[in-house]
Motif scaffolding. Structure first.
Motif, PDB file in Angstrom:
ATOM      1  N   ASN A 254      -6.922  46.567 -87.851  1.00 46.82           N
ATOM      2  CA  ASN A 254      -7.331  45.169 -87.735  1.00 46.82           C
ATOM      3  C   ASN A 254      -7.664  44.832 -86.281  1.00 46.82           C
ATOM      4  O   ASN A 254      -6.970  44.079 -85.608  1.00 46.82           O
ATOM      5  N   ILE A 255      -8.754  45.431 -85.799  1.00 51.00           N
ATOM      6  CA  ILE A 255      -9.211  45.159 -84.442  1.00 51.00           C
ATOM      7  C   ILE A 255     -10.568  44.478 -84.506  1.00 51.00           C
ATOM      8  O   ILE A 255     -11.325  44.633 -85.471  1.00 51.00           O
ATOM      9  N   THR A 256     -10.865  43.703 -83.478  1.00 49.68           N
ATOM     10  CA  THR A 256     -12.142  42.998 -83.435  1.00 49.68           C
ATOM     11  C   THR A 256     -13.233  43.952 -82.958  1.00 49.68           C
ATOM     12  O   THR A 256     -13.079  44.655 -81.965  1.00 49.68           O
ATOM     13  N   VAL A 257     -14.348  43.962 -83.680  1.00 55.38           N
ATOM     14  CA  VAL A 257     -15.464  44.849 -83.380  1.00 55.38           C
ATOM     15  C   VAL A 257     -16.638  44.011 -82.902  1.00 55.38           C
ATOM     16  O   VAL A 257     -16.961  42.972 -83.493  1.00 55.38           O
TER      17      VAL A 257
ATOM     18  N   LYS B   1     -11.839  27.234 -77.961  1.00 51.54           N
ATOM     19  CA  LYS B   1     -11.177  26.995 -79.240  1.00 51.54           C
ATOM     20  C   LYS B   1     -11.184  28.259 -80.098  1.00 51.54           C
ATOM     21  O   LYS B   1     -10.205  28.549 -80.795  1.00 51.54           O
ATOM     22  N   LEU B   2     -12.286  28.969 -80.044  1.00 47.93           N
ATOM     23  CA  LEU B   2     -12.368  30.231 -80.780  1.00 47.93           C
ATOM     24  C   LEU B   2     -11.354  31.237 -80.248  1.00 47.93           C
ATOM     25  O   LEU B   2     -10.692  31.945 -81.019  1.00 47.93           O
ATOM     26  N   LEU B   3     -11.205  31.288 -78.923  1.00 50.18           N
ATOM     27  CA  LEU B   3     -10.248  32.197 -78.306  1.00 50.18           C
ATOM     28  C   LEU B   3      -8.834  31.908 -78.802  1.00 50.18           C
ATOM     29  O   LEU B   3      -8.077  32.828 -79.119  1.00 50.18           O
ATOM     30  N   ARG B   4      -8.481  30.646 -78.878  1.00 46.84           N
ATOM     31  CA  ARG B   4      -7.142  30.278 -79.322  1.00 46.84           C
ATOM     32  C   ARG B   4      -6.893  30.727 -80.766  1.00 46.84           C
ATOM     33  O   ARG B   4      -5.829  31.262 -81.094  1.00 46.84           O
ATOM     34  N   VAL B   5      -7.882  30.558 -81.622  1.00 41.56           N
ATOM     35  CA  VAL B   5      -7.735  30.956 -83.023  1.00 41.56           C
ATOM     36  C   VAL B   5      -7.592  32.467 -83.145  1.00 41.56           C
ATOM     37  O   VAL B   5      -6.764  32.969 -83.918  1.00 41.56           O
ATOM     38  N   ILE B   6      -8.383  33.202 -82.370  1.00 40.43           N
ATOM     39  CA  ILE B   6      -8.298  34.667 -82.422  1.00 40.43           C
ATOM     40  C   ILE B   6      -6.923  35.141 -81.952  1.00 40.43           C
ATOM     41  O   ILE B   6      -6.333  36.073 -82.527  1.00 40.43           O
ATOM     42  N   GLN B   7      -6.390  34.513 -80.911  1.00 42.73           N
ATOM     43  CA  GLN B   7      -5.100  34.911 -80.372  1.00 42.73           C
ATOM     44  C   GLN B   7      -3.951  34.540 -81.308  1.00 42.73           C
ATOM     45  O   GLN B   7      -3.050  35.346 -81.555  1.00 42.73           O
ATOM     46  N   GLU B   8      -3.990  33.339 -81.848  1.00 41.25           N
ATOM     47  CA  GLU B   8      -2.867  32.845 -82.639  1.00 41.25           C
ATOM     48  C   GLU B   8      -2.999  33.168 -84.118  1.00 41.25           C
ATOM     49  O   GLU B   8      -2.013  33.098 -84.861  1.00 41.25           O
ATOM     50  N   ARG B   9      -4.222  33.492 -84.571  1.00 39.53           N
ATOM     51  CA  ARG B   9      -4.472  33.733 -85.984  1.00 39.53           C
ATOM     52  C   ARG B   9      -4.053  32.530 -86.831  1.00 39.53           C
ATOM     53  O   ARG B   9      -3.498  32.673 -87.927  1.00 39.53           O
ATOM     54  N   LYS B  10      -4.344  31.361 -86.307  1.00 41.25           N
ATOM     55  CA  LYS B  10      -4.084  30.111 -87.010  1.00 41.25           C
ATOM     56  C   LYS B  10      -5.217  29.140 -86.710  1.00 41.25           C
ATOM     57  O   LYS B  10      -5.756  29.143 -85.596  1.00 41.25           O
ATOM     58  N   VAL B  11      -5.581  28.323 -87.706  1.00 38.83           N
ATOM     59  CA  VAL B  11      -6.619  27.325 -87.494  1.00 38.83           C
ATOM     60  C   VAL B  11      -6.060  25.935 -87.784  1.00 38.83           C
ATOM     61  O   VAL B  11      -5.121  25.774 -88.567  1.00 38.83           O
ATOM     62  N   MET B  12      -6.672  24.951 -87.146  1.00 37.41           N
ATOM     63  CA  MET B  12      -6.313  23.558 -87.400  1.00 37.41           C
ATOM     64  C   MET B  12      -7.591  22.814 -87.766  1.00 37.41           C
ATOM     65  O   MET B  12      -8.545  22.774 -86.994  1.00 37.41           O
TER      66      MET B  12
ATOM     67  N   TYR C 187     -14.620  37.291 -73.936  1.00 35.71           N
ATOM     68  CA  TYR C 187     -15.386  38.546 -73.932  1.00 35.71           C
ATOM     69  C   TYR C 187     -14.472  39.746 -74.143  1.00 35.71           C
ATOM     70  O   TYR C 187     -14.754  40.612 -74.984  1.00 35.71           O
ATOM     71  N   TYR C 188     -13.372  39.806 -73.398  1.00 35.11           N
ATOM     72  CA  TYR C 188     -12.478  40.950 -73.545  1.00 35.11           C
ATOM     73  C   TYR C 188     -11.713  40.910 -74.866  1.00 35.11           C
ATOM     74  O   TYR C 188     -11.314  41.952 -75.395  1.00 35.11           O
ATOM     75  N   ARG C 189     -11.549  39.710 -75.423  1.00 33.53           N
ATOM     76  CA  ARG C 189     -10.854  39.596 -76.698  1.00 33.53           C
ATOM     77  C   ARG C 189     -11.705  40.118 -77.855  1.00 33.53           C
ATOM     78  O   ARG C 189     -11.195  40.759 -78.772  1.00 33.53           O
ATOM     79  N   ILE C 190     -13.014  39.844 -77.822  1.00 32.22           N
ATOM     80  CA  ILE C 190     -13.875  40.291 -78.928  1.00 32.22           C
ATOM     81  C   ILE C 190     -14.452  41.679 -78.697  1.00 32.22           C
ATOM     82  O   ILE C 190     -14.942  42.317 -79.631  1.00 32.22           O
ATOM     83  N   ASN C 191     -14.402  42.159 -77.462  1.00 32.31           N
ATOM     84  CA  ASN C 191     -14.980  43.460 -77.141  1.00 32.31           C
ATOM     85  C   ASN C 191     -13.898  44.541 -77.111  1.00 32.31           C
ATOM     86  O   ASN C 191     -13.835  45.338 -76.192  1.00 32.31           O
ATOM     87  N   VAL C 192     -13.052  44.552 -78.132  1.00 24.53           N
ATOM     88  CA  VAL C 192     -12.043  45.608 -78.231  1.00 24.53           C
ATOM     89  C   VAL C 192     -12.728  46.946 -78.456  1.00 24.53           C
ATOM     90  O   VAL C 192     -12.380  47.960 -77.858  1.00 24.53           O
ATOM     91  N   LEU C 193     -13.751  46.940 -79.334  1.00 25.43           N
ATOM     92  CA  LEU C 193     -14.548  48.138 -79.558  1.00 25.43           C
ATOM     93  C   LEU C 193     -15.985  47.721 -79.800  1.00 25.43           C
ATOM     94  O   LEU C 193     -16.248  46.854 -80.636  1.00 25.43           O
ATOM     95  N   GLU C 194     -16.912  48.315 -79.064  1.00 27.71           N
ATOM     96  CA  GLU C 194     -18.328  47.958 -79.170  1.00 27.71           C
ATOM     97  C   GLU C 194     -19.113  49.049 -79.874  1.00 27.71           C
ATOM     98  O   GLU C 194     -18.977  50.237 -79.574  1.00 27.71           O
ATOM     99  N   LEU C 195     -19.932  48.631 -80.831  1.00 34.05           N
ATOM    100  CA  LEU C 195     -20.884  49.527 -81.490  1.00 34.05           C
ATOM    101  C   LEU C 195     -22.278  49.080 -81.080  1.00 34.05           C
ATOM    102  O   LEU C 195     -22.704  47.974 -81.413  1.00 34.05           O
ATOM    103  N   GLN C 196     -22.969  49.924 -80.332  1.00 37.76           N
ATOM    104  CA  GLN C 196     -24.303  49.568 -79.849  1.00 37.76           C
ATOM    105  C   GLN C 196     -25.354  50.230 -80.722  1.00 37.76           C
ATOM    106  O   GLN C 196     -25.379  51.457 -80.863  1.00 37.76           O
ATOM    107  N   ILE C 197     -26.226  49.421 -81.313  1.00 40.35           N
ATOM    108  CA  ILE C 197     -27.281  49.938 -82.187  1.00 40.35           C
ATOM    109  C   ILE C 197     -28.587  50.028 -81.399  1.00 40.35           C
ATOM    110  O   ILE C 197     -29.086  49.012 -80.917  1.00 40.35           O
ATOM    111  N   PRO C 198     -29.160  51.212 -81.255  1.00 46.85           N
ATOM    112  CA  PRO C 198     -30.416  51.339 -80.502  1.00 46.85           C
ATOM    113  C   PRO C 198     -31.560  50.678 -81.254  1.00 46.85           C
ATOM    114  O   PRO C 198     -31.524  50.539 -82.476  1.00 46.85           O
TER     115      PRO C 198
END
Length: 442
Positions: A156-159, A247-258, A294-305
Motif C-alpha cells: 500500500n504505497i503511493t505510486v 489539504k490533500l497532504l493531510r488526508v494522505i498522511q492521516e488516512r482520514k477525510v472530513m 511531492y515526496y509523499r506522492i513520489n514514493v515510487l515513480e513509473l515513467q512512461i516514455p
C-alpha cells in the motif's frame, strides 16, 4: 516444479558466467548450458522454473529449439529470450508463440533479475502463467513497467506515474488495480484534477454534508470515500492549486477525510495512484507545488516514455485498436498496407496513443476500403516516408526493401511462402535480399 531453478542457455563465456554468478548471489539454482542440444536433453528430463536462452547458439537456433520442444509436447516453464537489436522482430514473434519475455543485448542484468523475481512471485501466488502478448506493450520500457507492477500490487504505497499527455498513464494505473483486484470487485475512481474548478475541488474530493453550502441538499461522498477499499487515481495532479495541496497532504498522511460542513473524521483505506505530464520537481523549485506533498506522492515513480521512443508498440497498439474498432461496429477488421505501417512508424505522434487512436478511428469512419493506406490515415497527399535517398534508384529501393521486409514478417521469415506472396521465385527473392541488405532474421 522445483522452485527457483533456472535453465540458462548461453554460449558466450563472459555473459554466461556473469549471469549464472549473479543468479547464485540471488539465491537461485542456475544450470548453465553452452549449447542448445545439451539444454534440450536436460529440459526433456528435468524440471525448471524458468528458461533463459540466447537466440544465437552455436549448434541450433534458439527459436528452433523452442519450437521443437513445444512441438514434441515438452512441458516448458516461462521462457525468456536474449536477442540482439536486429532480431527484435523474431523475439516478438516468439512472444506470440508462447514465450514469456525478451531482453535485448547488451542485457541489463537488473532487468533480467526483475523478470525472474516476477515469474517466481506469480508462481508463489499460484497464478497461471499468462503466455502470449503482454498487456502494456512490446517495447522493453513497457515490459519493464509490467514486470514491476506485481511487486507494487500488494504494497500500500503511493505510486506516481509520469509521462507526456496520451502515453497511457491511466492504462498503467488500471493494470495495477487489476493485479490487486482481478475480479474488479473493488472501486477504481478516476479524478482529473484539471477538470474541476478550484471552488468545487474540496467538496468533490472530500464530500459534503447537507446544508454545507447553497445547493447542498443532501450528504454526498467525495472521491476519497467513493474509492474506499480500492484505488483512487488522481490524474493531472500537477494542476491542483496550492491551497488544496495542503489539504490533500493531510488526508494522505492521516488516512482520514472530513466532509465540507462536518467535524467528523471518516477513516479511509485506499491505494493512491497519481499521474502528471509535468515535471513536479521543477514545479517544487518554482514554488508551484508543495515539496512535502511531492515526496509523499513520489514514493515510487513509473515513467512512461512517449510513443515515438517505443516504436515497437506502435503497430501492436494499432492492431489492437483495429480489432476493437471492428468489434464495436460489427464490421470487418481493417488492415494496414505496408506503406501505411511505415507511415505510422515514421509519424512523431506528439499526442501519443491518444493521437494514434484518433487517427485510426477517423480512417475507419471515412474509408470504405478494407486496406488502409497512408493517404487515408493522414489525408490526401500523405505517403510513407522512405529512408533518405540521394537518387531515384535509392528511393525505389527503400520502398522495395520495406515491402519485402513486411512480407517476410507476415510469413514469419519463410522464404518459399514469402516468394510466392511476392510473385517471384525463391532465387529472385534471395538475390533481392542480398542486394538490399535484408537479413534472414527479418
Amino acid at each position: 516444479m522445483t522452485v527457483n531453478r533456472i535453465c540458462l542457455i548461453e554460449d558466450d563465456e563472459i555473459m554466461g558466467e556473469a549471469v549464472s554468478d549473479r543468479f547464485g548471489l540471488e539465491g537461485f539454482d542456475c544450470t548453465w548450458f553452452k549449447t542448445g542440444e545439451a539444454a534440450r536433453q536436460s529440459l526433456q528430463q528435468d524440471q525448471y522454473s524458468v528458461v533463459i536462452s540466447d537466440i544465437k547458439l552455436p549448434d541450433i537456433d534458439g527459436e528452433q529449439l523452442f519450437e521443437e520442444l513445444r512441438a514434441a509436447g515438452t512441458e516448458l516453464p516461462p521462457y525468456i529470450f536474449m536477442t540482439g537489436y536486429g532480431a527484435i522482430d523474431r523475439a516478438v514473434r516468439l512472444l506470440k508463440l508462447g514465450a514469456q519475455d525478451y531482453l535485448t543485448k547488451p542485457v541489463d542484468i537488473r532487468a533480467l533479475i526483475d523478470m525472474v523475481h516476477n515469474i517466481f512471485a506469480k508462481a508463489g501466488r499460484g497464478s497461471e502463467h499468462a503466455s502470449g502478448e503482454p498487456g502494456l506493450g512490446l517495447s522493453s520500457a513497457m515490459r519493464h513497467i509490467e514486470s514491476v507492477l506485481p511487486k507494487l500490487a500488494f504494497d500500500n504505497i503511493t505510486v506516481l506515474i509520469t509521462g507526456e499527455s496520451g502515453v497511457g498513464k491511466e492504462v498503467v494505473a488500471r493494470a495495477l488495480h487489476r493485479l490487486r483486484d482481478p475480479d474488479w470487485r473493488l472501486p477504481f475512481v478516476t479524478v482529473n484534477c484539471a477538470a474541476i474548478t478550484d471552488t468545487l475541488l474540496e467538496a468533490e474530493m472530500f464530500g459534503y454534508v447537507k446544508g454545507a453550502y447553497t445547493g447542498a441538499v443532501r450528504d454526498k461522498k467525495g472521491y476519497f470515500e467513493q474509492a474506499n477499499g480500492g484505488t483512487l487515481f488522481l490524474d493531472e495532479i500537477g494542476e491542483m492549486p496550492l491551497s488544496m495541496q495542503v489539504k490533500l497532504l493531510r488526508v494522505i498522511q492521516e488516512r482520514k477525510v472530513m466532509r465540507v460542513g462536518s467535524e467528523a473524521l471518516i477513516p479511509i483505506e485506499i491505494n493512491l495512484v497519481c499521474a502528471t505530464n509535468k515535471v513536479l520537481k521543477k514545479m517544487v523549485e518554482a514554488g508551484e507545488f508543495r515539496e512535502d506533498l511531492y515526496y509523499r506522492i513520489n514514493v515510487l515513480e513509473l515513467q512512461i516514455p512517449p510513443l515515438r521512443e517505443r516504436k515497437e508498440d506502435i503497430l501492436w497498439l494499432a492492431s489492437q485498436m483495429l480489432d476493437a474498432e471492428a468489434k464495436q461496429h460489427g464490421s470487418h477488421r481493417r488492415e494496414l498496407s505496408p506503406e501505411a505501417e511505415q507511415s505510422l512508424l515514421d509519424n512523431p505522434w506528439k499526442g501519443n496513443i491518444r493521437e494514434l487512436k484518433s487517427c485510426l478511428e477517423r480512417a475507419c469512419i471515412l474509408s470504405s476500403q478494407a486496406v488502409l493506406t497512408p493517404d487515408i490515415l493522414f489525408g490526401h497527399g500523405a505517403q510513407a516516408k522512405p529512408e533518405a535517398a540521394t537518387s531515384l534508384t535509392d528511393y525505389l529501393g527503400s520502398y522495395e526493401r520495406h515491402y519485402i521486409e513486411q512480407t517476410l514478417k507476415g510469413k514469419e521469415g519463410r522464404i518459399a511462402d514469402s516468394a510466392a506472396a511476392l510473385g517471384i521465385s525463391r532465387k529472385t527473392l534471395w538475390e533481392k535480399m542480398k542486394k538490399l541488405g535484408i537479413s534472414e532474421e527479418k
